[in-house]
Motif scaffolding. Structure first.
Motif, PDB file in Angstrom:
ATOM      1  N   ARG A 204       0.856  -1.181   0.000  1.00 40.22           N
ATOM      2  CA  ARG A 204       0.000   0.000   0.000  1.00 40.22           C
ATOM      3  C   ARG A 204       0.892   1.230   0.000  1.00 40.22           C
ATOM      4  NH1 ARG A 204      -5.121   0.432   1.248  1.00 40.22           N
ATOM      5  NH2 ARG A 204      -5.140  -1.467   2.479  1.00 40.22           N
ATOM      6  N   THR A 205       0.605   2.138  -0.926  1.00 41.18           N
ATOM      7  CA  THR A 205       1.325   3.400  -0.971  1.00 41.18           C
ATOM      8  C   THR A 205       0.645   4.367  -0.009  1.00 41.18           C
ATOM      9  OG1 THR A 205       1.904   3.010  -3.281  1.00 41.18           O
ATOM     10  CG2 THR A 205       2.118   5.279  -2.457  1.00 41.18           C
ATOM     11  N   GLN A 206       1.414   4.871   0.943  1.00 41.25           N
ATOM     12  CA  GLN A 206       0.896   5.783   1.955  1.00 41.25           C
ATOM     13  C   GLN A 206       0.792   7.199   1.383  1.00 41.25           C
ATOM     14  OE1 GLN A 206       0.073   4.316   4.990  1.00 41.25           O
ATOM     15  NE2 GLN A 206       0.748   2.436   4.012  1.00 41.25           N
ATOM     16  N   ASN A 207       0.118   8.079   2.092  1.00 41.94           N
ATOM     17  CA  ASN A 207      -0.047   9.468   1.645  1.00 41.94           C
ATOM     18  C   ASN A 207       1.289  10.183   1.462  1.00 41.94           C
ATOM     19  OD1 ASN A 207      -2.831   9.323   1.512  1.00 41.94           O
ATOM     20  ND2 ASN A 207      -3.093   9.947   3.650  1.00 41.94           N
ATOM     21  N   ASP A 208       2.290   9.796   2.252  1.00 38.23           N
ATOM     22  CA  ASP A 208       3.599  10.453   2.146  1.00 38.23           C
ATOM     23  C   ASP A 208       4.478   9.827   1.058  1.00 38.23           C
ATOM     24  OD1 ASP A 208       4.394   8.040   3.232  1.00 38.23           O
ATOM     25  OD2 ASP A 208       5.206   8.906   5.079  1.00 38.23           O
ATOM     26  N   GLY A 209       3.927   8.856   0.326  1.00 35.89           N
ATOM     27  CA  GLY A 209       4.674   8.214  -0.757  1.00 35.89           C
ATOM     28  C   GLY A 209       5.408   6.955  -0.327  1.00 35.89           C
ATOM     29  N   SER A 210       5.514   6.726   0.974  1.00 36.20           N
ATOM     30  CA  SER A 210       6.180   5.510   1.443  1.00 36.20           C
ATOM     31  C   SER A 210       5.291   4.298   1.143  1.00 36.20           C
ATOM     32  CB  SER A 210       6.488   5.597   2.941  1.00 36.20           C
ATOM     33  OG  SER A 210       5.279   5.632   3.681  1.00 36.20           O
ATOM     34  N   ARG A 211       5.905   3.131   1.193  1.00 33.57           N
ATOM     35  CA  ARG A 211       5.158   1.907   0.906  1.00 33.57           C
ATOM     36  C   ARG A 211       5.200   0.981   2.100  1.00 33.57           C
ATOM     37  NH1 ARG A 211       7.480   2.206  -4.823  1.00 33.57           N
ATOM     38  NH2 ARG A 211       5.705   3.111  -5.893  1.00 33.57           N
ATOM     39  N   ARG A 212       4.062   0.328   2.339  1.00 38.15           N
ATOM     40  CA  ARG A 212       3.945  -0.628   3.444  1.00 38.15           C
ATOM     41  C   ARG A 212       3.697  -2.010   2.840  1.00 38.15           C
ATOM     42  NH1 ARG A 212      -0.864  -1.105   7.688  1.00 38.15           N
ATOM     43  NH2 ARG A 212       0.153  -2.395   9.237  1.00 38.15           N
ATOM     44  N   HIS A 213       4.609  -2.936   3.096  1.00 34.85           N
ATOM     45  CA  HIS A 213       4.515  -4.297   2.580  1.00 34.85           C
ATOM     46  C   HIS A 213       4.018  -5.217   3.693  1.00 34.85           C
ATOM     47  CE1 HIS A 213       6.819  -3.392  -1.102  1.00 34.85           C
ATOM     48  NE2 HIS A 213       7.390  -2.486  -0.329  1.00 34.85           N
ATOM     49  N   VAL A 214       2.994  -6.006   3.374  1.00 32.98           N
ATOM     50  CA  VAL A 214       2.400  -6.887   4.379  1.00 32.98           C
ATOM     51  C   VAL A 214       2.233  -8.284   3.787  1.00 32.98           C
ATOM     52  CG1 VAL A 214       0.388  -7.275   5.871  1.00 32.98           C
ATOM     53  CG2 VAL A 214       1.178  -4.941   5.446  1.00 32.98           C
ATOM     54  N   LEU A 215       2.645  -9.293   4.561  1.00 28.30           N
ATOM     55  CA  LEU A 215       2.382 -10.683   4.222  1.00 28.30           C
ATOM     56  C   LEU A 215       1.003 -11.017   4.768  1.00 28.30           C
ATOM     57  CD1 LEU A 215       5.828 -12.162   5.296  1.00 28.30           C
ATOM     58  CD2 LEU A 215       5.101 -11.514   2.985  1.00 28.30           C
ATOM     59  N   ARG A 216       0.157 -11.630   3.958  1.00 26.07           N
ATOM     60  CA  ARG A 216      -1.229 -11.878   4.359  1.00 26.07           C
ATOM     61  C   ARG A 216      -1.582 -13.349   4.215  1.00 26.07           C
ATOM     62  NH1 ARG A 216      -3.714  -7.364   5.588  1.00 26.07           N
ATOM     63  NH2 ARG A 216      -2.804  -5.416   4.871  1.00 26.07           N
ATOM     64  N   SER A 217      -2.414 -13.817   5.131  1.00 27.30           N
ATOM     65  CA  SER A 217      -2.927 -15.177   5.044  1.00 27.30           C
ATOM     66  C   SER A 217      -4.380 -15.179   5.503  1.00 27.30           C
ATOM     67  CB  SER A 217      -2.093 -16.138   5.893  1.00 27.30           C
ATOM     68  OG  SER A 217      -2.089 -15.740   7.241  1.00 27.30           O
ATOM     69  N   SER A 218      -5.182 -15.963   4.795  1.00 22.73           N
ATOM     70  CA  SER A 218      -6.601 -16.083   5.114  1.00 22.73           C
ATOM     71  C   SER A 218      -6.998 -17.549   5.045  1.00 22.73           C
ATOM     72  CB  SER A 218      -7.469 -15.314   4.117  1.00 22.73           C
ATOM     73  OG  SER A 218      -7.160 -13.942   4.122  1.00 22.73           O
ATOM     74  N   ILE A 219      -7.811 -17.964   5.981  1.00 13.51           N
ATOM     75  CA  ILE A 219      -8.405 -19.293   5.919  1.00 13.51           C
ATOM     76  C   ILE A 219      -9.842 -19.118   5.467  1.00 13.51           C
ATOM     77  CG2 ILE A 219      -9.144 -21.335   7.219  1.00 13.51           C
ATOM     78  CD1 ILE A 219      -6.689 -20.899   9.020  1.00 13.51           C
ATOM     79  N   TRP A 220     -10.169 -19.780   4.365  1.00 14.82           N
ATOM     80  CA  TRP A 220     -11.513 -19.787   3.808  1.00 14.82           C
ATOM     81  C   TRP A 220     -12.108 -21.172   4.018  1.00 14.82           C
ATOM     82  CZ3 TRP A 220     -14.107 -15.680   1.635  1.00 14.82           C
ATOM     83  CH2 TRP A 220     -13.346 -14.519   1.441  1.00 14.82           C
ATOM     84  N   LYS A 221     -13.363 -21.213   4.481  1.00 15.08           N
ATOM     85  CA  LYS A 221     -14.027 -22.475   4.806  1.00 15.08           C
ATOM     86  C   LYS A 221     -15.363 -22.541   4.083  1.00 15.08           C
ATOM     87  CE  LYS A 221     -15.384 -25.263   8.799  1.00 15.08           C
ATOM     88  NZ  LYS A 221     -15.162 -26.495   8.106  1.00 15.08           N
ATOM     89  N   LEU A 222     -15.668 -23.715   3.552  1.00 16.11           N
ATOM     90  CA  LEU A 222     -16.962 -23.935   2.929  1.00 16.11           C
ATOM     91  C   LEU A 222     -17.979 -24.142   4.050  1.00 16.11           C
ATOM     92  CD1 LEU A 222     -18.560 -24.253   0.300  1.00 16.11           C
ATOM     93  CD2 LEU A 222     -18.022 -26.702   0.387  1.00 16.11           C
ATOM     94  N   ILE A 223     -18.876 -23.178   4.204  1.00 18.10           N
ATOM     95  CA  ILE A 223     -19.883 -23.206   5.267  1.00 18.10           C
ATOM     96  C   ILE A 223     -21.240 -23.198   4.587  1.00 18.10           C
ATOM     97  CG2 ILE A 223     -20.836 -21.999   7.271  1.00 18.10           C
ATOM     98  CD1 ILE A 223     -17.972 -20.838   7.687  1.00 18.10           C
TER      99      ILE A 223
END
Length: 131
Positions: A96-115
């Motif tokens: 994500r590019t922040q308002n000041d031009g810096s960038r924030r890198h994030v590792l993401r994980s999601s568990i999706w379940k058939l409900i």
């Protein structure tokens, strides 16, 4: 508002990725019904900030967003791993590019379940990527 519909017991990466990315879209994030349809009862998020969020807290936070920050969100490196006959783990990276031009890198994980007859997110975690 049209949400991706995915009821297959053996999802493809593109299907789960579409569900995940729906949560990045402002029109979905601001819709209580849409967010509640995507997040399972008992949903928990471990935020990149270290904060733990319940389903209720996330729904309230998302529907109150006023900016369009997701225009500056880029996601890459999606992978999908089956963890049981009715659950999958989606991992990816976001920048994500922040308002000041810096960038924030994030590792993401999601568990999706058939409900019932649809896939819902049960868990999400964001971890700030260092270096």
């Amino acid at each position: 508002m049209e949400l991706p519909v995915m009821t297959s017991p053996r999802p493809e990466l593109a299907d789960i990725q579409a569900l995940e990315e729906a949560l990045h879209r402002p029109e979905v994030r601001r819709s209580r019904d849409a967010v509640e349809a995507l997040l399972a009862e008992g949903f928990v998020e471990f935020g990149a900030s270290g904060t733990v969020y319940s389903r209720t807290e996330i729904v309230e936070l998302l529907i109150q967003e006023d900016g369009n920050d997701n225009d500056r969100l880029r996601t890459t490196n999606y992978t999908l791993t089956s963890i049981s006959h009715d659950a999958v783990l989606l991992t990816y990276e976001s920048e994500r590019t922040q308002n000041d031009g810096s960038r924030r890198h994030v590792l993401r994980s999601s568990i999706w379940k058939l409900i019932g007859d649809r896939w819902q997110m049960l868990f999400h975690q964001g971890t700030i990527k260092r270096g």
